[in-house]
Design a protein around this motif. Structure first.
Motif, mmCIF file in Angstrom:
data_model
loop_
_atom_site.group_PDB
_atom_site.id
_atom_site.type_symbol
_atom_site.label_atom_id
_atom_site.label_comp_id
_atom_site.label_asym_id
_atom_site.label_seq_id
_atom_site.Cartn_x
_atom_site.Cartn_y
_atom_site.Cartn_z
ATOM 1 N N SER A 1 0.836 -1.204 0.000
ATOM 2 C CA SER A 1 0.000 0.000 0.000
ATOM 3 C C SER A 1 0.869 1.252 0.000
ATOM 4 O O SER A 1 0.571 2.235 -0.695
ATOM 5 C CB SER A 1 -0.921 -0.001 1.227
ATOM 6 N N GLY A 2 1.940 1.217 0.778
ATOM 7 C CA GLY A 2 2.863 2.344 0.791
ATOM 8 C C GLY A 2 3.485 2.582 -0.574
ATOM 9 O O GLY A 2 3.642 3.736 -1.011
ATOM 10 N N ARG A 3 3.823 1.507 -1.264
ATOM 11 C CA ARG A 3 4.419 1.634 -2.604
ATOM 12 C C ARG A 3 3.395 2.179 -3.599
ATOM 13 O O ARG A 3 3.744 2.956 -4.500
ATOM 14 C CB ARG A 3 4.941 0.280 -3.078
ATOM 15 N N LEU A 4 2.137 1.794 -3.449
ATOM 16 C CA LEU A 4 1.095 2.337 -4.329
ATOM 17 C C LEU A 4 0.954 3.848 -4.128
ATOM 18 O O LEU A 4 0.766 4.604 -5.091
ATOM 19 C CB LEU A 4 -0.239 1.649 -4.064
ATOM 20 N N ILE A 5 1.068 4.286 -2.864
ATOM 21 C CA ILE A 5 1.015 5.724 -2.601
ATOM 22 C C ILE A 5 2.243 6.414 -3.174
ATOM 23 O O ILE A 5 2.161 7.541 -3.673
ATOM 24 C CB ILE A 5 0.870 5.981 -1.083
ATOM 25 N N ASP A 6 3.381 5.742 -3.129
ATOM 26 C CA ASP A 6 4.591 6.291 -3.758
ATOM 27 C C ASP A 6 4.365 6.557 -5.248
ATOM 28 O O ASP A 6 4.875 7.540 -5.802
ATOM 29 C CB ASP A 6 5.770 5.329 -3.596
ATOM 30 N N GLU A 7 3.611 5.672 -5.883
ATOM 31 C CA GLU A 7 3.329 5.865 -7.307
ATOM 32 C C GLU A 7 2.459 7.097 -7.527
ATOM 33 O O GLU A 7 2.644 7.834 -8.505
ATOM 34 C CB GLU A 7 2.647 4.611 -7.869
ATOM 35 N N VAL A 8 1.522 7.338 -6.617
ATOM 36 C CA VAL A 8 0.709 8.556 -6.700
ATOM 37 C C VAL A 8 1.602 9.774 -6.485
ATOM 38 O O VAL A 8 1.456 10.801 -7.166
ATOM 39 C CB VAL A 8 -0.432 8.536 -5.663
ATOM 40 N N TYR A 9 2.531 9.658 -5.563
ATOM 41 C CA TYR A 9 3.479 10.751 -5.289
ATOM 42 C C TYR A 9 4.237 11.143 -6.559
ATOM 43 O O TYR A 9 4.425 12.329 -6.844
ATOM 44 C CB TYR A 9 4.462 10.306 -4.202
ATOM 45 N N GLU A 10 4.664 10.143 -7.323
ATOM 46 C CA GLU A 10 5.399 10.428 -8.564
ATOM 47 C C GLU A 10 4.520 11.176 -9.555
ATOM 48 O O GLU A 10 4.994 12.051 -10.292
ATOM 49 C CB GLU A 10 5.907 9.123 -9.176
ATOM 50 N N ARG A 11 3.240 10.856 -9.567
ATOM 51 C CA ARG A 11 2.331 11.570 -10.475
ATOM 52 C C ARG A 11 2.125 13.013 -10.020
ATOM 53 O O ARG A 11 1.993 13.924 -10.845
ATOM 54 C CB ARG A 11 1.006 10.824 -10.559
ATOM 55 N N VAL A 12 2.106 13.228 -8.719
ATOM 56 C CA VAL A 12 2.044 14.608 -8.215
ATOM 57 C C VAL A 12 3.308 15.352 -8.613
ATOM 58 O O VAL A 12 3.264 16.514 -9.043
ATOM 59 C CB VAL A 12 1.878 14.626 -6.673
ATOM 60 N N GLU A 13 4.438 14.683 -8.471
ATOM 61 C CA GLU A 13 5.719 15.290 -8.844
ATOM 62 C C GLU A 13 5.729 15.734 -10.298
ATOM 63 O O GLU A 13 6.346 16.761 -10.653
ATOM 64 C CB GLU A 13 6.846 14.281 -8.610
ATOM 65 N N ASP A 14 5.050 15.004 -11.161
ATOM 66 C CA ASP A 14 5.028 15.319 -12.595
ATOM 67 C C ASP A 14 4.086 16.473 -12.947
ATOM 68 O O ASP A 14 4.112 16.975 -14.072
ATOM 69 C CB ASP A 14 4.616 14.078 -13.403
ATOM 70 N N GLU A 15 3.230 16.871 -12.005
ATOM 71 C CA GLU A 15 2.294 17.956 -12.277
ATOM 72 C C GLU A 15 3.036 19.277 -12.493
ATOM 73 O O GLU A 15 3.965 19.605 -11.755
ATOM 74 C CB GLU A 15 1.293 18.119 -11.125
#
Length: 350
Positions: free
Chosen positions: A143-157
């Motif tokens: 679950s933590g890794r899935l949130i990390d993936e969301v974090y990367e998408r925020v980073e790309d904004e």
């Protein structure tokens, strides 16, 4: 260095008075005195408390914040000195930043801080439970890794105006939150019947505890830090403007919710300090309008205040969690004034 005292007034018939440079708290024959220099804040959650003007004057003179809140922890008034620190220029730049790239960068950073701390807290709990419950540990880590993936998408904004990008950021924040709270539900005792996050008005045990922790403990700390930095607590970036809504305080709180409140409350159950059946007020306490039992509130306050004083490492510096709330407020000012080219959200590792 000893911890400063928070005077908590939450009972019927309590009186807060003054005796020279001391606060005096009385209820019936019971009396306690607190040296003003040892008091950090005064939190009043009962409508049946009497306070003397002299005591309030002492609080103002010593820069002691007085918070008036409901039993659920929601603040409805804050007493602070009229003379504050910080520059007028910082506040002017805060308003201007809303219309340029600085507003978007800050909003994006607040989201990054929140969801990275969510991911790291889940991975920390997974690490601590790896031997005891490998299946649960794997689920939490994943679950933590899935949130990390969301974090990367925020980073790309990317963007130059927060009004154009707020919905995108909020949608990503909500996606991370769904993963996070689903994982937290697996950690908590079944007796809490936690089915997901609810905010104002929540009556289930864990949501009521979260609301109290965020509102009665974290909110006043961030409010004070924002005001002392010379910023307007109502002019935020991630949270949209609304009359009476302290948007900037809510923005900065996002970086600290998980590491201050969530972690502390989860620990109270994992260490069996609190049992699910004892959380909600019953009997006379419920009739008084309380949501949480008095003993539970006291256990929460002890844990949350201890956590705020806990030393952590961030940005190459060791300090209490509370100290970083204040330094992050100053870092917002430095970014707004373009003294710093970047704003780094508060994130703890795992």
């Amino acid at each position: 260095m000893s911890r400063l005292t928070k005077i908590f007034l939450d009972d019927f018939g309590v009186f807060l008075g003054r005796k020279r440079n001391r606060f005096v708290v009385k209820k019936g024959e019971e009396k306690h005195e607190f040296l003003a220099d040892d008091v950090e804040s005064i939190i009043c959650t009962s409508k049946a408390v009497a306070l003397s003007v002299s005591a309030l004057s002492l609080a103002v003179d010593r820069n002691i914040q007085v918070i008036f809140a409901t039993y659920s922890g929601r603040p409805y008034a804050v007493l602070m000195p009229t003379v504050m620190t910080g520059s007028v220029r910082a506040r002017r730049e805060q308003f201007l930043a809303y219309m340029d790239e600085r507003g978007f960068i800050l909003a994006k950073s607040f989201v990054k801080g929140k969801i990275k701390n969510q991911a790291n807290l889940l991975k920390l709990i997974a690490k601590n439970r790896k031997q005891r419950d490998p299946s649960l540990a794997y689920f939490l880590y994943r679950s933590g890794r899935l949130i990390d993936e969301v974090y990367e998408r925020v980073e790309d904004e990317e963007g130059s105006n927060i009004d154009d990008k707020r919905l995108d950021l909020m949608n990503l924040e909500a996606e991370a939150a769904r993963i996070y709270w689903r994982a937290i539900a697996r950690i908590l005792p079944e007796g809490l019947k936690f089915n997901g996050r609810e905010t104002r008005g929540a009556r289930d045990p864990f949501n009521a505890m979260l609301n109290f922790g965020y509102q009665a403990v974290l909110f006043p700390e961030v409010w004070k830090a924002v005001c002392y930095a010379g910023l307007d607590p109502y002019a935020g970036f991630l949270h949209a403007d609304r009359p009476g809504k302290p948007s900037l305080v809510l923005d900065l709180m996002e970086e600290f919710r998980q590491q201050v409140v969530d972690r502390s409350l989860i620990s109270l159950f994992s260490k069996n300090v609190i049992k699910p059946e004892d959380v909600l007020a019953v009997g006379v306490e419920a009739e008084e309008g309380r949501v949480l039992g008095k003993r539970v509130v006291q256990s929460m306050l002890d844990a949350l205040l201890s956590r705020l004083d806990r030393a952590v490492m961030f940005g190459g510096r060791r300090g209490s969690l509370k100290s970083f709330i204040y330094s992050q407020s100053r870092n917002v000012v430095r970014f707004l004034l373009r003294v710093s080219s970047r704003y780094e959200p508060f994130i703890l590792g795992w």
